[in-house]
Design a protein around this motif. Structure first.
Motif, PDB file in Angstrom:
ATOM      1  N   ASN A  98       0.659  -1.179   0.195  1.00  0.00           N
ATOM      2  CA  ASN A  98       0.104  -0.023  -0.010  1.00  0.00           C
ATOM      3  C   ASN A  98       1.040   1.278   0.027  1.00  0.00           C
ATOM      4  N   ARG A 100       0.145   4.068  -0.792  1.00  0.00           N
ATOM      5  CA  ARG A 100      -0.515   5.389  -0.320  1.00  0.00           C
ATOM      6  C   ARG A 100      -0.069   5.690   1.009  1.00  0.00           C
ATOM      7  N   TYR A 101       0.462   4.970   1.971  1.00  0.00           N
ATOM      8  CA  TYR A 101       0.949   5.196   3.295  1.00  0.00           C
ATOM      9  C   TYR A 101       2.185   5.775   3.325  1.00  0.00           C
ATOM     10  N   TYR A 103       5.160   8.619   1.578  1.00  0.00           N
ATOM     11  CA  TYR A 103       5.408   9.887   0.853  1.00  0.00           C
ATOM     12  C   TYR A 103       5.523   9.524  -0.760  1.00  0.00           C
ATOM     13  N   TYR A 105       1.944   9.933  -0.357  1.00  0.00           N
ATOM     14  CA  TYR A 105       0.869   9.600  -0.135  1.00  0.00           C
ATOM     15  C   TYR A 105      -0.135   9.548  -1.269  1.00  0.00           C
ATOM     16  N   ILE A 106       0.207   9.196  -2.508  1.00  0.00           N
ATOM     17  CA  ILE A 106      -0.659   9.312  -3.624  1.00  0.00           C
ATOM     18  C   ILE A 106      -1.566   7.915  -3.705  1.00  0.00           C
ATOM     19  N   PRO A 107      -2.782   7.667  -3.628  1.00  0.00           N
ATOM     20  CA  PRO A 107      -3.147   6.395  -3.744  1.00  0.00           C
ATOM     21  C   PRO A 107      -2.731   5.517  -5.070  1.00  0.00           C
ATOM     22  N   ASN A 108      -2.867   6.214  -6.128  1.00  0.00           N
ATOM     23  CA  ASN A 108      -2.594   5.565  -7.522  1.00  0.00           C
ATOM     24  C   ASN A 108      -1.147   5.428  -7.680  1.00  0.00           C
ATOM     25  N   LYS A 109      -0.740   3.886  -7.930  1.00  0.00           N
ATOM     26  CA  LYS A 109       0.685   3.572  -7.846  1.00  0.00           C
ATOM     27  C   LYS A 109       1.376   4.193  -9.076  1.00  0.00           C
ATOM     28  N   ASP A 111       0.745   7.217 -10.542  1.00  0.00           N
ATOM     29  CA  ASP A 111       1.015   8.500 -10.226  1.00  0.00           C
ATOM     30  C   ASP A 111       2.100   8.605  -9.233  1.00  0.00           C
ATOM     31  N   TRP A 112       2.015   7.685  -8.230  1.00  0.00           N
ATOM     32  CA  TRP A 112       3.022   7.780  -7.123  1.00  0.00           C
ATOM     33  C   TRP A 112       4.502   7.599  -7.685  1.00  0.00           C
ATOM     34  N   ARG A 133       9.808   3.060  -5.488  1.00  0.00           N
ATOM     35  CA  ARG A 133       8.721   1.843  -5.323  1.00  0.00           C
ATOM     36  C   ARG A 133       9.520   0.681  -4.510  1.00  0.00           C
TER      37      ARG A 133
END
Length: 510
Positions: A98, A100-101, A103, A105-109, A111-112, A133
């Motif tokens: 996960n 999104r937890y 930095y 903190y973006i939910p979509n991988k 975009d993260w 990642r």
């Protein structure tokens, strides 16, 4: 690599390194080996009817990969489908973190990852999106565990979790600044259950030209003695009645005038003996992968330990319990154990290679799958990069000297045998030669018994090694890469293993 020599009984061996999640690389590398070697064997009359690999030796996750492969061949009577079985195992143990937890903190991988790549355009010192990642995936798994591999034995302090690891009641050093004695310990019960789904235990094999069952070797470390111990799926006698592993914690302590009695004495004295006549059990495989600190020791009960001799000078044993850790501590690339086990069986048990007229010990063509990078292009300047490089150096393949020494010894033996043949043509010299060859020498057998010059030249065989080293994707490596069981990383490792191996094997055929 595999040369056309006089010894047509050449066997093929596979050595699998340990490396946690990096073991997924082995699945891809093995798939490529299976394809290329099967194709080669179909065109080689000398390989007709022979198994893909005669021996599989592994440590830690390499031992687990090896157990899955050998178990598959035993069950199916063929190597067909073995590559798919191994890849299925790694798909089973991989999972999604996960992100999104962490930095930013973006939910979509997607975009993260893109955020990190954009930051890198501004500041080249920032990690790539792929490295970030992997880094935070491993960090997530340190907090939450991996469902089919390991789970924390504590409530973790990582968001969104609460709690702390067990308190340090010795130095009271797991609070405040410079915390360095916090024990993050995990249960590997999920990994045990995963292995039990993909391999059938116990694993026991025998040499039979019609069955072609591969031999499984795996390495563990006795924690108290600091000794490497090898478990072997082959029997220790020609009658196939005894399966056991023996090791001596103490060095040889001198000789007696009675050489034959001393041989018997030192062969038994100061020795642990682990019997497993049903075969290699799951506990032994788990012991090989009991990562120090993060996993508890693997406890093995009912081990025989020598205590004394009785009135008839027979050894007396008592039962004891020993504790084991990951074999990678002492032998993450078990070439030395492979060479010794090969000679022990063919020379010591089957009696090959004794005298000039006897069948020789089979030569070995060895493939090593190295999941740890040997060479780093750039000096890492950040903290995580330095830790990553340290792990690579500690665990990568260091068997070059073992291979070199084995070949030098083989060359010396070949020279000695040629000199012996010359001496045999002269009867007087032949008698003197026999006296020389039967002379006890300073070096002893592993169990402490007397060794002669004849022992040095008997049982000779050649080894030819081909190394497959992980080179793709290493620029995005992180220090905790052995903990990154994310779906993306495992899939990439399998792909990298396949492509690296194909490239190496294709280069060899050109």
């Amino acid at each position: 690599m595999e040369k056309d020599n006089k010894n047509k009984n050449t066997q093929r061996a596979l050595i699998l390194q340990g490396g946690g999640a990096l073991g997924a690389y082995t699945a891809g590398a093995f798939e490529a080996l299976y394809e290329k070697l099967t194709e080669k064997d179909n065109q080689d009359k000398n390989r007709k009817g022979k198994p893909l690999f005669d021996i599989v030796a592994g440590t830690s996750s390499g031992a687990m990969n090896g157990a899955i492969l050998v178990s598959h061949v035993i069950d199916k009577g063929s190597w067909e489908g073995s590559a798919e079985k191994l890849k299925a195992f790694w798909d089973h143990v991989s999972t999604e973190p996960n992100l999104r937890y962490w930095y930013p903190y973006i939910p979509n991988k997607r975009d993260w990852v893109a955020y990190w790549n954009n930051q890198r355009k501004i500041n080249p010192n920032v990690a790539t999106g792929e490295a970030a990642r992997r880094y935070y995936s491993a960090k997530q798994f340190l907090c939450s565990g991996v469902p089919n591999v390991y789970l924390p034995k504590f409530s973790t302090p990582c968001l969104p979790f609460n709690g702390l690891p067990p308190a340090d009641d010795r130095f009271f050093d797991n609070f405040g600044v410079l915390i360095n004695n916090t024990w993050y310990i995990y249960s590997n019960q999920p990994l045990r259950e995963s292995l039990d789904q993909f391999a059938h235990f116990p694993i026991k094999t025998t040499y039979n030209e019609n069955q072609n069952q591969p031999r499984l070797l795996l390495v563990v470390v006795d924690v108290q003695e600091g000794k490497a111990v090898t478990f072997d799926s082959y029997a220790k006698d020609q009658q196939n009645t005894t399966w056991e592993s023996e090791y001596s914690p103490l060095p040889y302590e001198g000789i007696d005038d009675d050489v034959s009695n001393q041989n018997k004495k030192t062969k038994e004295q100061h020795k642990y003996k682990i019997s497993y006549n049903d075969g290699i059990i799951l506990d032994y495989v788990m012991a090989s992968g009991s990562v120090p600190i993060n996993y508890q020791y693997t406890q093995i009960n009912d081990i025989d330990v020598f205590t004394s001799f009785d009135g008839q000078k027979n050894p007396v044993y008592e039962k004891t319990t020993r504790y084991f850790w990951d074999g990678g501590l002492l032998s993450n690339t078990p070439l030395r154990e492979l060479i010794q086990a090969h000679k022990d069986y063919w020379y010591g048990i089957q009696g090959k290679g004794k005298g000039e007229d006897n069948d020789p010990v089979p030569d070995l063509d060895v493939y090593i799958i190295d999941v740890w990078s040997t060479v780093e292009k750039n000096i890492p300047l950040d903290h995580d990069g330095a830790h990553d490089r340290k792990e690579d150096i500690l665990l990568n393949d260091k068997t070059g000297s073992d291979e070199k020494n084995a070949n030098i010894v083989s060359d010396y033996i070949s020279l000695v045998k040629q000199l012996v043949n010359l001496a045999n043509k002269d009867m007087e010299k032949n008698d003197k030669l026999k006296d020389i060859l039967s002379t006890p020498i300073r070096s002893k057998h592993r169990w402490g018994g007397i060794r002669t010059y004849q022992d040095l030249i008997d049982g000779r065989f050649e080894i030819n090694v081909k190394r497959i080293e992980r080179t793709r994707g290493v620029e995005d490596d992180i220090s905790n890469k052995m903990l990154d069981y994310s779906k993306d990383t495992v899939s990439q490792l399998i792909s990298d293993g396949y492509n690296d191996t194909m490239e190496i094997l294709n280069e060899k055929t050109q």
